[in-house]
Design a protein around this motif. Structure first.
Motif, PDB file in Angstrom:
ATOM      1  N   GLU A  81       0.828  -1.202   0.000  1.00  0.00           N
ATOM      2  CA  GLU A  81       0.000   0.000   0.000  1.00  0.00           C
ATOM      3  C   GLU A  81       0.866   1.257   0.000  1.00  0.00           C
ATOM      4  O   GLU A  81       0.585   2.220  -0.727  1.00  0.00           O
ATOM      5  CB  GLU A  81      -0.922   0.007   1.218  1.00  0.00           C
ATOM      6  N   MET A  82       1.942   1.259   0.782  1.00  0.00           N
ATOM      7  CA  MET A  82       2.833   2.416   0.825  1.00  0.00           C
ATOM      8  C   MET A  82       3.536   2.617  -0.514  1.00  0.00           C
ATOM      9  O   MET A  82       3.741   3.749  -0.962  1.00  0.00           O
ATOM     10  CB  MET A  82       3.849   2.243   1.953  1.00  0.00           C
ATOM     11  N   ILE A  83       3.864   1.514  -1.176  1.00  0.00           N
ATOM     12  CA  ILE A  83       4.470   1.600  -2.512  1.00  0.00           C
ATOM     13  C   ILE A  83       3.466   2.157  -3.512  1.00  0.00           C
ATOM     14  O   ILE A  83       3.801   3.011  -4.349  1.00  0.00           O
ATOM     15  CB  ILE A  83       4.985   0.215  -2.953  1.00  0.00           C
ATOM     16  N   ALA A  84       2.214   1.700  -3.417  1.00  0.00           N
ATOM     17  CA  ALA A  84       1.162   2.198  -4.308  1.00  0.00           C
ATOM     18  C   ALA A  84       0.965   3.702  -4.116  1.00  0.00           C
ATOM     19  O   ALA A  84       0.809   4.455  -5.097  1.00  0.00           O
ATOM     20  CB  ALA A  84      -0.146   1.451  -4.050  1.00  0.00           C
ATOM     21  N   GLN A  85       0.954   4.151  -2.867  1.00  0.00           N
ATOM     22  CA  GLN A  85       0.807   5.573  -2.577  1.00  0.00           C
ATOM     23  C   GLN A  85       1.955   6.381  -3.189  1.00  0.00           C
ATOM     24  O   GLN A  85       1.746   7.461  -3.745  1.00  0.00           O
ATOM     25  CB  GLN A  85       0.760   5.807  -1.066  1.00  0.00           C
ATOM     26  N   TYR A  86       3.165   5.855  -3.078  1.00  0.00           N
ATOM     27  CA  TYR A  86       4.339   6.538  -3.642  1.00  0.00           C
ATOM     28  C   TYR A  86       4.222   6.657  -5.159  1.00  0.00           C
ATOM     29  O   TYR A  86       4.466   7.728  -5.734  1.00  0.00           O
ATOM     30  CB  TYR A  86       5.613   5.769  -3.267  1.00  0.00           C
ATOM     31  N   LEU A  87       3.852   5.566  -5.806  1.00  0.00           N
ATOM     32  CA  LEU A  87       3.730   5.571  -7.266  1.00  0.00           C
ATOM     33  C   LEU A  87       2.661   6.555  -7.735  1.00  0.00           C
ATOM     34  O   LEU A  87       2.842   7.270  -8.725  1.00  0.00           O
ATOM     35  CB  LEU A  87       3.408   4.162  -7.768  1.00  0.00           C
ATOM     36  N   GLU A  88       1.547   6.586  -7.009  1.00  0.00           N
ATOM     37  CA  GLU A  88       0.459   7.485  -7.394  1.00  0.00           C
ATOM     38  C   GLU A  88       0.839   8.941  -7.134  1.00  0.00           C
ATOM     39  O   GLU A  88       0.540   9.826  -7.940  1.00  0.00           O
ATOM     40  CB  GLU A  88      -0.816   7.122  -6.636  1.00  0.00           C
ATOM     41  N   ARG A  89       1.509   9.186  -6.028  1.00  0.00           N
ATOM     42  CA  ARG A  89       1.923  10.545  -5.679  1.00  0.00           C
ATOM     43  C   ARG A  89       2.845  11.134  -6.729  1.00  0.00           C
ATOM     44  O   ARG A  89       2.765  12.311  -7.071  1.00  0.00           O
ATOM     45  CB  ARG A  89       2.635  10.506  -4.323  1.00  0.00           C
ATOM     46  N   HIS A  90       3.713  10.285  -7.281  1.00  0.00           N
ATOM     47  CA  HIS A  90       4.700  10.750  -8.259  1.00  0.00           C
ATOM     48  C   HIS A  90       4.301  10.406  -9.696  1.00  0.00           C
ATOM     49  O   HIS A  90       5.095  10.630 -10.614  1.00  0.00           O
ATOM     50  CB  HIS A  90       6.068  10.152  -7.922  1.00  0.00           C
ATOM     51  N   ASN A  91       3.098   9.873  -9.843  1.00  0.00           N
ATOM     52  CA  ASN A  91       2.558   9.548 -11.174  1.00  0.00           C
ATOM     53  C   ASN A  91       3.539   8.700 -11.991  1.00  0.00           C
ATOM     54  O   ASN A  91       3.849   9.000 -13.149  1.00  0.00           O
ATOM     55  CB  ASN A  91       2.206  10.835 -11.935  1.00  0.00           C
ATOM     56  N   LEU A  92       4.022   7.625 -11.376  1.00  0.00           N
ATOM     57  CA  LEU A  92       4.991   6.746 -12.029  1.00  0.00           C
ATOM     58  C   LEU A  92       4.301   5.510 -12.582  1.00  0.00           C
ATOM     59  O   LEU A  92       3.546   4.835 -11.876  1.00  0.00           O
ATOM     60  CB  LEU A  92       6.068   6.320 -11.029  1.00  0.00           C
ATOM     61  N   LEU A  93       4.559   5.225 -13.840  1.00  0.00           N
ATOM     62  CA  LEU A  93       4.007   4.036 -14.490  1.00  0.00           C
ATOM     63  C   LEU A  93       5.149   3.185 -15.017  1.00  0.00           C
ATOM     64  O   LEU A  93       6.025   3.680 -15.737  1.00  0.00           O
ATOM     65  CB  LEU A  93       3.074   4.422 -15.641  1.00  0.00           C
ATOM     66  N   PHE A  94       5.162   1.909 -14.637  1.00  0.00           N
ATOM     67  CA  PHE A  94       6.190   0.986 -15.119  1.00  0.00           C
ATOM     68  C   PHE A  94       5.510  -0.131 -15.907  1.00  0.00           C
ATOM     69  O   PHE A  94       4.727  -0.898 -15.362  1.00  0.00           O
ATOM     70  CB  PHE A  94       6.970   0.378 -13.944  1.00  0.00           C
ATOM     71  N   LYS A  95       5.818  -0.212 -17.183  1.00  0.00           N
ATOM     72  CA  LYS A  95       5.161  -1.203 -18.044  1.00  0.00           C
ATOM     73  C   LYS A  95       6.064  -2.387 -18.380  1.00  0.00           C
ATOM     74  O   LYS A  95       5.609  -3.391 -18.906  1.00  0.00           O
ATOM     75  CB  LYS A  95       4.717  -0.530 -19.361  1.00  0.00           C
ATOM     76  N   ASP A  96       7.355  -2.280 -18.090  1.00  0.00           N
ATOM     77  CA  ASP A  96       8.296  -3.277 -18.594  1.00  0.00           C
ATOM     78  C   ASP A  96       9.201  -3.863 -17.513  1.00  0.00           C
ATOM     79  O   ASP A  96      10.356  -4.195 -17.770  1.00  0.00           O
ATOM     80  CB  ASP A  96       9.159  -2.664 -19.702  1.00  0.00           C
ATOM     81  N   LEU A  97       8.688  -3.992 -16.305  1.00  0.00           N
ATOM     82  CA  LEU A  97       9.501  -4.564 -15.229  1.00  0.00           C
ATOM     83  C   LEU A  97       9.437  -6.090 -15.197  1.00  0.00           C
ATOM     84  O   LEU A  97      10.092  -6.720 -14.373  1.00  0.00           O
ATOM     85  CB  LEU A  97       9.052  -4.004 -13.870  1.00  0.00           C
ATOM     86  N   LYS A  98       8.614  -6.673 -16.061  1.00  0.00           N
ATOM     87  CA  LYS A  98       8.464  -8.134 -16.151  1.00  0.00           C
ATOM     88  C   LYS A  98       7.984  -8.749 -14.832  1.00  0.00           C
ATOM     89  O   LYS A  98       8.480  -9.796 -14.403  1.00  0.00           O
ATOM     90  CB  LYS A  98       9.778  -8.794 -16.594  1.00  0.00           C
TER      91      LYS A  98
END
Length: 435
Positions: free
Chosen positions: A203-220
């Motif tokens: 959940e804390m990771i999700a909050q961080y990603l949303e806060r910084h608007n980070l999208l990772f499509k290729d991390l496999k």
């Protein structure tokens, strides 16, 4: 990757040398989980139940008085405190001097608890794990990131971690910088990978990603499995969107094993491990079966622990049970512990889901939150803020009153940290009112 393929082959080669103890059990598990109502699966399970009950009655002091049993329901529902207070009486005298394994957990209450498991139970647990990992698109030998609180008592050595291709990432203090470090690890590794971790860390990771608007499509990332805590819909949806993968929830415990898990084929259903456990859902107030669609207590009989037979063990957690079109039972939702159930000002039971939804809209402003029922009509909300102010205090209180009652007294407390339990788990909902 060739090395991962070699790891996979080596794992099954070693199992073959030891008599295919995991492979053979895996066949049973697949049958019992996927076709639990088939004649073959039912006959096998009935046999395991009767063998376990006979063994318990014949070899333990606690169960020796149940010699006249005719079925599982003749046995008492037990709780952690009963096992703790009668520890010696639960140990089988046949297995007492064997080379058993000690498994321990601090539990969500922070109270230490441990059991002994015999070798065959350990093999069964390993086979259960392999099966449910397979259902999550994880193959033995692939890279697995485990997000937990790692200390000397549970951490693997460097060689064992390498041979198993496991990265043990410590989440004791999951700061933004620590999350950045984690994503550097993910980006620098080009293998297919799976993540297993505490739901609160995810959940804390999700909050961080949303806060910084980070999208990772290729991390496999083949899948992410949340364990040990309740996975809310915000984390499941948000993390899935930002990491381009499916988020699943596992219901398990250190002292028992994997009881149920969502899978890629059923990402919103908790598929019950009917093969290794007899799982009951009992009424919140008595030991009668709960009705379908109603909250009940999860009670588990472990069919394979002969060192310390655990029969009708009340896990302390609550859930809702349904049946699919084939008559197979599954959990639609699993909530926290019964002791942390919360009530509105009129004494009506409310789902913890109600609490979680109150905070979703404020996630960008919060590091942590905790909801505490202090009295029949008194509630405290602890907030650990990203910034120095929270301009929505009145709005949050009004929103809480919508479900808890207009006569609810809601206090907002601002804190610098909401500490985790010694296990690393975080309690989002607490009930300090015993009325």
């Amino acid at each position: 990757m060739l090395l991962n393929f070699a790891r996979h082959k080596f794992f099954w080669f070693l199992d073959g040398l030891k008599g295919s103890k995991i492979k053979n059990q895996l066949i049973e598990i697949k049958l019992g989980v996927e076709q639990p109502n088939s004649t073959q699966a039912q006959q096998l399970k009935d046999k395991y139940i009767q063998q376990l009950l006979s063994h318990a009655v014949a070899s333990t002091s606690f169960y020796k008085t149940y010699t006249d049993y005719t079925e599982l329901s003749n046995f008492p529902v037990i709780r952690k405190t009963i096992i703790q207070d009668n520890f010696e009486a639960f140990q089988s005298r046949i297995f007492k001097n064997e080379n058993n394994f000690k498994v321990s957990t601090s539990g969500s209450t922070g109270v230490p608890f441990f059991l002994f498991q015999n070798k065959n139970k350990r093999h069964r647990n390993h086979a259960d794990a392999v099966y449910f990992y397979n259902q999550s698109n994880f193959k033995i030998g692939n890279r697995l990131y485990e997000l937990e609180v790692w200390r000397d008592h549970n951490k693997k050595g460097k060689f064992k971690s390498w041979i198993q291709n496991i990265v043990q990432f410590d989440i004791s203090r999951l700061t933004d910088q620590r999350i950045i470090t984690f994503f550097k690890l993910l980006k620098n590794n080009k293998q297919s990978k799976t993540i297993l971790g505490f739901a609160s860390a995810l959940e804390m990771i999700a909050q961080y990603l949303e806060r910084h608007n980070l999208l990772f499509k290729d991390l496999k990332i083949n899948s992410i499995i949340a364990n040990s805590e309740y996975l809310n819909s915000y984390t499941k949806t948000t993390l899935g969107k930002h990491l381009n993968t499916t988020i699943l929830s596992r219901y398990s415990s250190e002292e028992i094993g994997i009881i149920a898990q969502q899978t890629l084929y059923n990402p919103d259903k908790f598929i019950i491990n009917h093969a290794s456990y007899q799982v009951e859902l009992l009424n919140l107030e008595n030991d009668l079966p709960a009705k379908q669609g109603e909250l009940g207590r999860i009670v588990v009989t472990d069919l394979f622990n002969y060192a310390m037979p655990i029969i009708r063990y009340d896990t302390g957690d609550i859930a809702k049970l349904e049946k699919d079109s084939n008559g197979i039972t599954y959990f639609t939702q699993i909530e926290g512990r019964k002791m942390d159930l919360i009530y509105d000002t009129k004494g009506n039971l409310l789902s913890s889901f109600v609490v979680y939804t109150k905070f979703y809209k404020y996630y960008s402003l919060l590091k942590q939150y905790q909801f505490i029922q202090q009295d029949a009509k008194e509630y405290e909300v602890k907030l650990n803020l990203q910034e120095s102010t929270f301009p929505f205090e009145n709005q949050l209180i009004a929103d809480i009153k919508l479900d808890f009652g207009e006569d609810a007294v809601v206090h907002i407390t601002y804190v610098d940290e909401i500490p985790a339990l010694s296990s690393g788990k975080r309690r989002k909902v607490i009930n300090n009112y015993n009325g």
